[in-house]
Design a protein around this motif. Structure first.
Motif, mmCIF file in Angstrom:
data_model
loop_
_atom_site.group_PDB
_atom_site.id
_atom_site.type_symbol
_atom_site.label_atom_id
_atom_site.label_comp_id
_atom_site.label_asym_id
_atom_site.label_seq_id
_atom_site.Cartn_x
_atom_site.Cartn_y
_atom_site.Cartn_z
ATOM 1 N N PRO A 1 0.801 -1.243 0.000
ATOM 2 C CA PRO A 1 0.000 0.000 0.000
ATOM 3 C C PRO A 1 0.821 1.273 0.000
ATOM 4 O O PRO A 1 0.291 2.345 -0.285
ATOM 5 N N TRP A 2 2.119 1.217 0.341
ATOM 6 C CA TRP A 2 2.934 2.427 0.332
ATOM 7 C C TRP A 2 3.322 2.837 -1.094
ATOM 8 O O TRP A 2 3.798 3.946 -1.309
ATOM 9 N N ILE A 3 3.078 1.929 -2.071
ATOM 10 C CA ILE A 3 3.272 2.274 -3.476
ATOM 11 C C ILE A 3 1.969 2.891 -3.990
ATOM 12 O O ILE A 3 0.888 2.312 -3.840
ATOM 13 N N GLU A 4 2.064 4.048 -4.581
ATOM 14 C CA GLU A 4 0.868 4.817 -4.962
ATOM 15 C C GLU A 4 -0.054 4.034 -5.883
ATOM 16 O O GLU A 4 -1.272 4.049 -5.716
ATOM 17 N N SER A 5 0.522 3.319 -6.838
ATOM 18 C CA SER A 5 -0.310 2.576 -7.782
ATOM 19 C C SER A 5 -1.037 1.421 -7.100
ATOM 20 O O SER A 5 -2.188 1.101 -7.447
ATOM 21 N N ASP A 6 -0.396 0.790 -6.125
ATOM 22 C CA ASP A 6 -1.063 -0.280 -5.376
ATOM 23 C C ASP A 6 -2.183 0.273 -4.505
ATOM 24 O O ASP A 6 -3.261 -0.327 -4.382
ATOM 25 N N TRP A 7 -1.924 1.419 -3.868
ATOM 26 C CA TRP A 7 -2.956 2.012 -3.016
ATOM 27 C C TRP A 7 -4.191 2.400 -3.829
ATOM 28 O O TRP A 7 -5.320 2.264 -3.361
ATOM 29 N N ALA A 8 -3.957 2.850 -5.043
ATOM 30 C CA ALA A 8 -5.077 3.226 -5.898
ATOM 31 C C ALA A 8 -5.918 2.018 -6.287
ATOM 32 O O ALA A 8 -7.118 2.167 -6.596
ATOM 33 N N ARG A 9 -5.326 0.803 -6.259
ATOM 34 C CA ARG A 9 -6.051 -0.415 -6.636
ATOM 35 C C ARG A 9 -6.479 -1.217 -5.396
ATOM 36 O O ARG A 9 -6.615 -2.428 -5.444
ATOM 37 N N LYS A 10 -6.682 -0.526 -4.293
ATOM 38 C CA LYS A 10 -7.027 -1.177 -3.030
ATOM 39 C C LYS A 10 -8.226 -2.111 -3.159
ATOM 40 O O LYS A 10 -8.268 -3.200 -2.568
ATOM 41 N N PRO B 1 -1.028 2.543 6.879
ATOM 42 C CA PRO B 1 -1.071 3.906 6.336
ATOM 43 C C PRO B 1 -0.595 4.932 7.362
ATOM 44 O O PRO B 1 -0.817 4.773 8.566
ATOM 45 N N GLU B 2 0.022 5.981 6.880
ATOM 46 C CA GLU B 2 0.586 7.002 7.765
ATOM 47 C C GLU B 2 -0.478 7.646 8.642
ATOM 48 O O GLU B 2 -0.233 7.940 9.825
#
Length: 583
Positions: free
Chosen positions: A145-154, A282-283
């Motif tokens: 999830p810390w990779i932006e593209s992975d977080w967008a595909r949650k 997540p932060e």
């Protein structure tokens, strides 16, 4: 007729298009499709997808016998530990620490609820971590999830399959199947997994290749029993835990790891991690948790966020440190007292004043030895030796003290007044009387008290305040009390375990003296006494028992001759007798 419940739909396994050669039968085509499907399922198994974080990889690669992975909440310690279990029982440990077949794993939790909610869930149910299909390869992998593209595909993620694939499982022995509480799971490769709770008596009569303790133990004696179960198979023990300062077994393990830290191949290691080592959280969630923990106090934050063993608030004497209070120091900065003690290799010079303090008892009798230097050297007091006698009798005590005190002059002996007044059941004698008699037989005495003792002060609160003063760091970084830690291991251990009383969850400002505090109490009596310097007298050389008997015979002979003279007989008849003649 009752309708059959529909099974939840399972995701179809992606199978590549198969090009069959000429002459392949329908049956062979069917078997080929099954093989491709099985290969696709195995590619999806969690142990193949799992990507450890750096601290988790340090845990997996560690070959020590005892390893503790100590971390805060939601850091990933339990995942790493259960992956270690699954790798072991399925024969997939990349570091080859366990047998491939016919092994024994013991998973030890707090109680039955822990077995069902945690142990079974991690090992045999989906969801130990989240996975996502890689856009480039098309294969499933760990979600980052810390990779932006992975977080967008949650929304495209799904729970990982069970850590132990169903194809390995031969049978379960259930205790409460509805709650997922099992006693044993047998695998096709011969491995057996036992699940146990730590509330009862420690289990015996088996051997194990791996023991995994998850979180806390209800009864710390389980740990020593589990270590004993590993001996015949040269097994490993792994403990995943939030730092519980209430558990003595956990504290002991961390202390052993600290003692062995400088060794080339330590048998005990601790892997630590903080909330900041877990990029999966997540932060925003991290900051919310940190804010919540800080409101509960600094101890809560340090334990749950930083994974620290917090003992400051519950230890009676948290300021004690081997580094600060160590009497032997080979490099600056050090005091003149430390220089001399180091130069004399831990044996204080003869012109220093010595005291002995005793906490009597049959189960444990603690004795500490103190040396006070002349005032021109410094005002520090050194604890230079100890005795920690178990199943102690007066004879055993006196023999041990005789060895420690011979050839040295002691100013005074001090004893716990309360313990010294507890009469022995058999003889009805006071321990301090018995101790004194046995010391007298061996010619052990001090200048001030002879073979007897000064009573220690009864003011417990006053003793505690005084000891804290002696342990505190004064101007120049000095402390009043120094300890030769190499010669006083039991005293040092008690410092790390002597805790305050906890009543209804609240910490009291008084010690829990039901725990082992024998050596600590001798320190309290010593500081309450004051340990003043008195120039030592010349040591009288003690005579052997044979010499004492011969001297007593000569004394009796002299007394007999004198009696003969007084009666007016023998060569002394010229003496005048002024007594009545009886006529």
């Amino acid at each position: 007729m009752a309708k059959k419940k529909k099974k939840p739909p399972q995701e179809a396994t992606q199978i590549p298009e198969i090009v069959y050669q000429k002459g392949v039968t329908v049956q062979q085509q069917k078997e080929m499709r099954q093989l491709y499907a099985e290969r696709a399922r195995r590619r999806l198994e969690s142990l193949r997808i799992y990507e450890p974080l750096p601290f988790q990889e340090r845990f997996h690669s560690c070959g020590a016998k005892e390893v503790l992975i100590q971390a805060g909440n939601q850091v990933g310690k339990s995942l790493a530990a259960f992956v270690e279990d699954a790798r072991a029982v399925t024969g997939q440990d990349p570091h080859n620490k366990y047998p491939k077949e016919n092994g024994v794993l013991v998973c030890l939790g707090m109680d039955e609820g822990h077995i069902g909610r945690v142990i079974h869930k991690y090992l045999f149910r989906a969801g130990a971590f989240r996975i996502i299909r890689d856009l480039k390869t098309g294969h499933w992998r760990s979600w980052k999830p810390w990779i932006e593209s992975d977080w967008a595909r949650k929304e495209e993620t799904k729970p990982s399959p069970p850590l132990v694939p169903p194809r390995y499982i031969k049978r379960f022995a259930w205790k409460k199947r509805a709650q997922h509480v099992f006693e044993m799971c047998e695998l096709h490769n011969g491995w057996v997994i036992y699940a146990m709770g730590s509330k009862g008596e420690p289990s015996q009569g088996f051997q194990a290749d791996l023991v995994h303790i998850d979180e806390d133990l209800e009864r710390p004696e389980w740990y020593d029993e589990m270590v004993a179960r590993l001996s015949m198979r040269d097994g490993k023990i792994r403990w995943s835990a939030l730092p519980h300062s209430k558990n003595d077994a956990l504290i002991n393990l961390t202390e052993r790891a600290e003692d062995e830290a400088k060794e080339e191949n330590p048998s005990t290691q601790v892997i630590r991690a903080t909330i900041f080592d877990n990029p999966f959280m997540p932060e925003q969630v991290k900051q919310e948790n940190i804010k919540r923990w800080r409101k509960k106090g600094d101890d809560e934050y340090r334990k749950r966020a930083l994974g620290e063993m917090v003992t400051d608030s519950i230890l009676m004497y948290p300021t004690f440190s081997k580094d600060v209070h160590g009497a032997i120091r080979h490099a600056a900065p050090r005091t003149r007292v430390q220089e001399i003690v180091t130069e004399f290799k831990g044996v204080p010079p003869r012109d220093w004043c010595r005291y002995m303090v005793v906490d009597p008892g049959h189960a444990v009798c603690a004795v500490t030895f103190f040396a006070v230097p002349p005032e021109h050297i410094g005002d520090q007091v050194v604890v230079y030796d100890e005795l920690y006698l178990q199943q102690c009798t007066a004879t055993k005590f006196a023999d041990a003290v005789d060895l420690k005190t011979r050839d040295f002059t002691f100013q005074a002996f001090i004893i716990d007044a309360h313990g010294g007044r507890l009469r022995e059941i058999g003889s009805g004698l006071l321990p301090r009387i018995q101790y004194s008699k046995e010391l007298e037989k061996r010619g052990v005495f001090s200048v001030e008290t002879g073979s007897g003792f000064l009573p220690g002060k009864d003011d417990v609160a006053g003793r505690e305040i005084k000891l804290r003063e002696w342990l505190s760091i004064r101007a120049g970084g000095k402390t009043r009390l120094l300890v030769i830690t190499e010669k006083c291991p039991n005293l040092c251990r008690e410092f790390s375990r002597f805790k305050k009383k906890i009543v209804n969850g609240y910490v009291q400002d008084e010690g829990n003296r039901r725990s082992n505090s024998h050596a600590i109490e001798t320190l309290e009596y010593a500081v309450a006494h004051g340990m003043k310097y008195v120039r030592p007298q010349t040591k009288v050389v003690k005579k052997s028992r044979v010499a004492q008997i011969l001297e007593q015979r000569k004394l009796r002979d002299r007394q007999s001759r004198m009696n003969h003279v007084v009666r007016g007989g023998g060569p002394a008849s010229s003496y005048i007798n002024l007594g009545p003649t009886g006529e």
